[in-house]
Design an enzyme around this catalytic site. Structure first.
Site, mmCIF file in Angstrom:
data_model
loop_
_atom_site.group_PDB
_atom_site.id
_atom_site.type_symbol
_atom_site.label_atom_id
_atom_site.label_comp_id
_atom_site.label_asym_id
_atom_site.label_seq_id
_atom_site.Cartn_x
_atom_site.Cartn_y
_atom_site.Cartn_z
ATOM 1 N N CYS A 12 -25.119 -15.891 -34.472
ATOM 2 C CA CYS A 12 -26.156 -15.050 -35.060
ATOM 3 C C CYS A 12 -26.603 -13.953 -34.103
ATOM 4 O O CYS A 12 -26.319 -13.998 -32.920
ATOM 5 C CB CYS A 12 -27.410 -15.859 -35.372
ATOM 6 S SG CYS A 12 -27.117 -17.232 -36.456
ATOM 7 N N GLY A 40 -22.857 -11.510 -36.913
ATOM 8 C CA GLY A 40 -22.958 -12.340 -38.115
ATOM 9 C C GLY A 40 -22.931 -11.472 -39.356
ATOM 10 O O GLY A 40 -23.729 -10.546 -39.465
ATOM 11 N N ASN A 114 -31.018 -17.661 -32.779
ATOM 12 C CA ASN A 114 -29.621 -17.449 -32.377
ATOM 13 C C ASN A 114 -29.212 -18.611 -31.477
ATOM 14 O O ASN A 114 -29.853 -18.852 -30.453
ATOM 15 C CB ASN A 114 -29.481 -16.126 -31.627
ATOM 16 C CG ASN A 114 -28.082 -15.925 -31.037
ATOM 17 O OD1 ASN A 114 -27.931 -15.254 -30.032
ATOM 18 N ND2 ASN A 114 -27.062 -16.498 -31.635
ATOM 19 N N GLY A 115 -28.164 -19.321 -31.865
ATOM 20 C CA GLY A 115 -27.676 -20.425 -31.042
ATOM 21 C C GLY A 115 -27.429 -21.656 -31.878
ATOM 22 O O GLY A 115 -27.257 -21.575 -33.099
ATOM 23 N N TYR A 254 -15.533 -11.710 -25.467
ATOM 24 C CA TYR A 254 -15.192 -11.341 -26.828
ATOM 25 C C TYR A 254 -16.370 -10.987 -27.733
ATOM 26 O O TYR A 254 -16.318 -10.015 -28.487
ATOM 27 C CB TYR A 254 -14.384 -12.492 -27.449
ATOM 28 C CG TYR A 254 -14.178 -12.441 -28.934
ATOM 29 C CD1 TYR A 254 -13.595 -11.335 -29.542
ATOM 30 C CD2 TYR A 254 -14.546 -13.506 -29.752
ATOM 31 C CE1 TYR A 254 -13.395 -11.294 -30.918
ATOM 32 C CE2 TYR A 254 -14.346 -13.478 -31.127
ATOM 33 C CZ TYR A 254 -13.777 -12.363 -31.694
ATOM 34 O OH TYR A 254 -13.594 -12.323 -33.044
#
Ligand code: SF4
Length: 457
Positions: A12, A40, A114-115, A254
């Site tokens: 996210c 996302g 996020n996570g 990445y």
């Protein structure tokens, strides 16, 4: 059709905005979230405060599908948060889209995460056993349940206690009353930045979001730090004791955008160093260096400069192709890759090609790519990966296929070369990767070496 991909996926991206005077917060949330779209693509949403009430709008789809309505509206507000999501934990349902907004005994709260909270299942079970009813399957919802259940009267005190019960990766942006709160977990798995300019404070997963609205003054939210922003300004709380950092090295390899600056590193320059490191290990090998676009670009330039070889855009990417699922037949898979990536024959023909990609998951896409390059006349193809061999799952916010599906668990690099039809395949060794960053001990390498910082069942 089984919906899996031959690539790794982010979890996210989050943002939070606070302004000392009312501005069009949803409008700014749109642009900051749009710059995090790569983190996302399955759902997007925002919450803003209007006349002391929280308004949340979210849906499945990209930022431009879900939130364009806010580009033509003029909604004055002082506070807002936003979220883009890839549905790793909990599936792709609108109930799992964020921000999640609730009204409880503490008041109205909205949260974007996020996570991946790696002990979420145990906490959820304990809450469910005590009668809690969940609206979503997302791991983020447990935090709101814990806040509602907390006996602490003070919201920030309650939040601090709860954050210390969580394990794994969590960056949050939260609205409570007139406060914007930014939180980064004590291990610092995911990036989070904060900056202020002209009375506007932004917190966001990556610095490219700051660039999108012209904020040039920012810093990293430290691991274990909570920043509270309200009309009186910013204050910072250390909510946890110091823990060993486990920043996700894959963000640098990445996931993050190359123009972002995260974990106090330029993503672009870190990738160039990884490419240069691969080149040093190779010596003189090919005629040209090419990337699998876009994720291999920066490392390929680093390789080319180190090896003193020309870098060529020998593969053209069709940007209008969406997700390429693992299709059930070889023929369909090949068609999907051919549609997405097409070689420039005049560049490739007769050349010994060094092909740079970020990582190798199942190897199915690389196999087709090698075939396409051979058809275009490549004399040799040497695949180089700027990530080490993937062997283990991630519990901290990245969707990695099962151990059985990871090609490096069943084949050596030479066997992979044979399988995909390349002349050679080499991965950057972990030790070389560590040399590409300033503070290698502060990073997580668990998906390569199995050294997970928490126990997982
Ligand atoms: S296991 Fe891999 S993908 Fe997950 S946080 Fe660690 S380095 Fe990142």
């Amino acid at each position: 059709m089984k919906e899996t991909q031959d690539s790794l996926k982010h979890f996210c991206g989050i943002v939070g905005l606070h302004s000392r005077s009312p501005i069009n917060i949803p409008h700014k949330l749109f642009y900051t979230l749009f710059s995090l779209q790569h983190r996302g693509q399955e759902s997007a949403g925002i919450t803003y405060r209007k006349e002391d009430k929280l308004v949340t709008y979210k849906d499945l789809g990209k930022v431009s599908d879900v939130l364009t309505r806010y580009l033509t509206k003029d909604i004055h507000s002082e506070i807002g948060i936003g979220h883009v999501r890839y549905s790793t934990f909990g599936g792709n349902k609108v109930e799992n889209a964020q921000p999640i907004t609730i009204s409880c005994n503490k008041g109205e709260i909205s949260l974007a995460h996020n996570g991946n909270i790696s002990n979420a299942s145990e906490i959820r079970k304990a809450l469910t056993d005590n009668g809690a009813i969940f609206q979503s399957t997302s791991d983020s919802e447990i935090v709101l349940h814990l806040i509602a259940k907390s006996k602490e009267k003070d919201f920030l005190q309650a939040l601090t206690t709860i954050l210390n019960q969580l394990e794994g990766a969590f960056c949050f942006t939260i609205i409570f009353n007139d406060m914007l709160i930014a939180v980064r977990d004590p291990n610092g798995f995911r990036p989070l930045y904060i900056g202020e300019q002209d009375g506007i404070t932004l917190t966001a997963s990556e610095t490219c979001a700051f660039d999108s609205i012209g904020i040039t003054n920012y810093r990293q939210v430290e691991a274990g730090e909570m920043v509270i922003i309200d009309k009186s300004g910013q204050r910072s709380i250390r909510f946890s004791e110091d823990k060993k950092k486990h920043q996700c090295i894959f963000e640098l390899i990445y996931f993050a955008r190359p123009d972002s600056y995260i974990f106090n590193h330029s993503v672009y320059l870190a990738r160039k160093k990884m490419g240069a490191m691969l080149a040093k290990a190779d010596g003189k090998l090919g005629d040209i260096v090419m990337a699998v676009p876009e994720s291999g670009n920066s490392a390929a330039i680093g390789y080319a400069q180190e090896a003193n070889l020309p870098f060529e855009f020998g593969l053209t990417r069709n940007f209008y192709v969406g997700r390429s699922f693992i299709l059930p037949t070889t023929e369909k898979r090949e068609m999907a890759v051919r549609t997405k990536l097409n070689p420039v024959r005049e560049i490739v023909k007769g050349k010994k090609v060094i092909l740079i990609d970020d990582s190798l998951v199942r190897g199915t896409t690389s196999k087709i790519l090698v075939k396409i390059l051979r058809e275009a006349g490549a004399a040799e193809i040497h695949l180089r990966l700027s990530a080490p061999e993937l062997h283990f799952p991630c519990y901290y916010g990245i969707d990695i296929p099962t151990k059985e599906e990871l090609i490096s668990n069943s084949k050596s690099p030479d066997e992979i070369a044979k399988f995909i039809g390349a002349d050679s395949v080499k991965f950057i060794p972990i030790d070389d990767l560590r040399q590409c960053i300033d503070d290698p001990d502060d990073f997580c390498y668990a998906c390569f070496n199995g050294d997970h910082p928490y126990q997982h069942k």
